[in-house]
Design a protein around this motif. Structure first.
Motif, mmCIF file in Angstrom:
data_model
loop_
_atom_site.group_PDB
_atom_site.id
_atom_site.type_symbol
_atom_site.label_atom_id
_atom_site.label_comp_id
_atom_site.label_asym_id
_atom_site.label_seq_id
_atom_site.Cartn_x
_atom_site.Cartn_y
_atom_site.Cartn_z
ATOM 1 N N LEU A 205 -36.187 -7.546 -9.785
ATOM 2 C CA LEU A 205 -35.825 -8.420 -10.729
ATOM 3 C C LEU A 205 -35.111 -7.596 -12.194
ATOM 4 O O LEU A 205 -34.486 -7.948 -13.249
ATOM 5 C CB LEU A 205 -37.725 -6.809 -10.974
ATOM 6 C CG LEU A 205 -38.607 -8.396 -10.777
ATOM 7 C CD1 LEU A 205 -39.753 -7.252 -10.938
ATOM 8 C CD2 LEU A 205 -38.692 -9.291 -11.856
ATOM 9 N N SER A 206 -34.976 -5.800 -12.024
ATOM 10 C CA SER A 206 -33.771 -5.497 -12.712
ATOM 11 C C SER A 206 -32.104 -6.081 -12.763
ATOM 12 O O SER A 206 -31.634 -6.350 -13.603
ATOM 13 C CB SER A 206 -34.013 -3.805 -12.463
ATOM 14 O OG SER A 206 -33.289 -2.930 -11.837
ATOM 15 N N VAL A 207 -32.168 -6.622 -11.689
ATOM 16 C CA VAL A 207 -30.736 -6.794 -11.073
ATOM 17 C C VAL A 207 -30.407 -8.404 -12.027
ATOM 18 O O VAL A 207 -29.755 -8.436 -12.754
ATOM 19 C CB VAL A 207 -30.078 -7.054 -9.659
ATOM 20 C CG1 VAL A 207 -29.236 -7.972 -9.252
ATOM 21 C CG2 VAL A 207 -29.995 -6.157 -8.741
ATOM 22 N N THR B 259 -32.597 -9.163 -14.146
ATOM 23 C CA THR B 259 -32.270 -9.297 -16.092
ATOM 24 C C THR B 259 -31.561 -8.874 -16.246
ATOM 25 O O THR B 259 -31.163 -9.117 -17.229
ATOM 26 C CB THR B 259 -33.869 -8.249 -16.297
ATOM 27 O OG1 THR B 259 -34.484 -8.052 -15.848
ATOM 28 C CG2 THR B 259 -33.897 -8.478 -17.950
#
Lengths: 239, 117
Positions: free
Chosen positions: B98-100, B102
């Motif tokens: 998810l953070s990649v 985003t």
């Protein structure tokens, strides 16, 4: 004879230092021999080798760790050394400071929050949360943060390894899905999420990607080090 | 011995970081303080002294090796983590994915806009 040999060897820190150097060099050589697989970074090979050797020899981790302090003490000056690439990239930072400054606080906070949220939903205890919170921060900074939060450094290091290793295929996947070719963006994302492991990978792509990865890694480290312990105290998770 | 000279720089800045933290009570590591001070000093000098580069470059290249003794520790606490495994692995896997996404999406949007300016 043999039963006496091991205590003699482990009495000197050079045994732990030698083992670490050997595992690192063999790990790097194997990595090159396998033509640099992105799913199996050199550090993962080396760590698995080292763990296997310690288990085979029956050396307790605490004994090894004590000797290896001779190496890990260098993490302090190595962190300070990151000030050099940071200075060298100042012109590039100024050039792109607006998008980078807007992205960094959000992305670095989310890197911690996504993982914390998911772990919390799945019922992880506060000690686990404190250990994985700094998962996207480069090791020397992350260790300091985790000690302040009261987490386990061993679990943090494991999380760092897993996060760094996963970041590499995830970034190439996401870049393909979002149709991103800009090496600066890809590098920054590799460093921001995948700390030193992602940065090493970015230098494989190109020097520009590597420079932006070290930038992403340094800024995430600074931002998280400044804000995470404060946020932790505000939320009241710290004991 | 230029590298030795540079190493003394790095160690001194780390120790200065310790002093700063001791008196200010800031919740950050002395390495980070030292790194920021070093960057500020270099910006004032306007160049990187060769002795500093001689010590800093190999140390940065060895970062991966320096974290290995700590990384290996995780294999020895596997038993203690029994029962928490799913939460840890799922949070690292999904959280990183998810953070990649985003980060890349955000940067694409933000850089696109700044190019248009």
């Amino acid at each position: 004879m043999l039963t006496n040999l091991l205590p003699t060897l482990t009495a000197t820190p050079l045994f732990a230092v030698g083992l670490t150097l050997a595992a690192y060099l063999v790990g790097s050589a194997l990595f090159m021999r396998l033509s640099k697989p992105s799913w199996l970074p050199a550090i993962l090979i080396a760590a698995l080798l080292l763990a296997a050797i310690l288990a085979l020899l029956g050396v307790p981790y605490a004994t090894y760790q004590q000797g290896a302090t001779w190496l890990t003490v260098l993490l302090g000056p190595a962190t300070v050394a990151l000030g050099m690439p940071l200075y060298q990239q100042l012109p590039r930072i100024r050039e792109l400071w607006r998008p980078l400054a807007a992205c960094l606080p959000i992305a670095a906070s989310l890197a911690a929050c996504y993982a914390l949220g998911i772990a919390w939903l799945l019922g992880a205890g506060p000690d686990i949360l404190a250990s994985i919170a700094a998962k996207s921060v480069t090791a020397p900074i992350a260790i300091g943060i985790t000690e302040q939060l009261g987490g386990s450094v061993a679990l943090l290091m494991g999380s760092l390894l897993v996060t760094g290793v996963l970041t590499i295929p995830f970034v190439s996947l996401a870049a393909r899905v979002l149709r991103i070719n800009d090496e600066r963006i890809i590098g920054f994302a590799l460093g921001l999420n995948g700390h030193a492991i992602g940065t090493v990978r970015a230098f494989d792509i190109s020097p520009t990607a590597g420079a932006f990865a070290s930038l992403g890694m340094s800024l995430t480290g600074i931002f998280t080090a400044l804000l995470l312990p404060l946020a932790w105290r505000l939320v009241g998770l710290a004991g | 011995m230029p590298a030795l000279n540079g190493l003394l720089w790095l160690i001194s800045y780390w120790l200065i970081g310790e002093v700063v933290i001791h008196f200010s009570g800031l919740p950050i590591s002395s390495g980070v303080v030292g790194m920021l001070l070093l960057c500020a000093t270099l910006a004032m000098i306007g160049r990187v002294p060769s002795s500093l580069a001689a010590a800093a470059q190999p140390l940065i290249a060895l970062l991966a090796m320096l974290i290995m003794p700590g990384v290996v520790g995780v294999f020895f606490i596997l038993d203690e983590l029994a029962g928490q495994w799913l939460a840890i692995v799922a949070s690292l896997l999904l959280g990183t994915l998810l953070s990649v996404f985003t980060t890349l999406w955000l940067l694409k949007r933000l850089m696109g806009r700044s190019h248009a300016d």
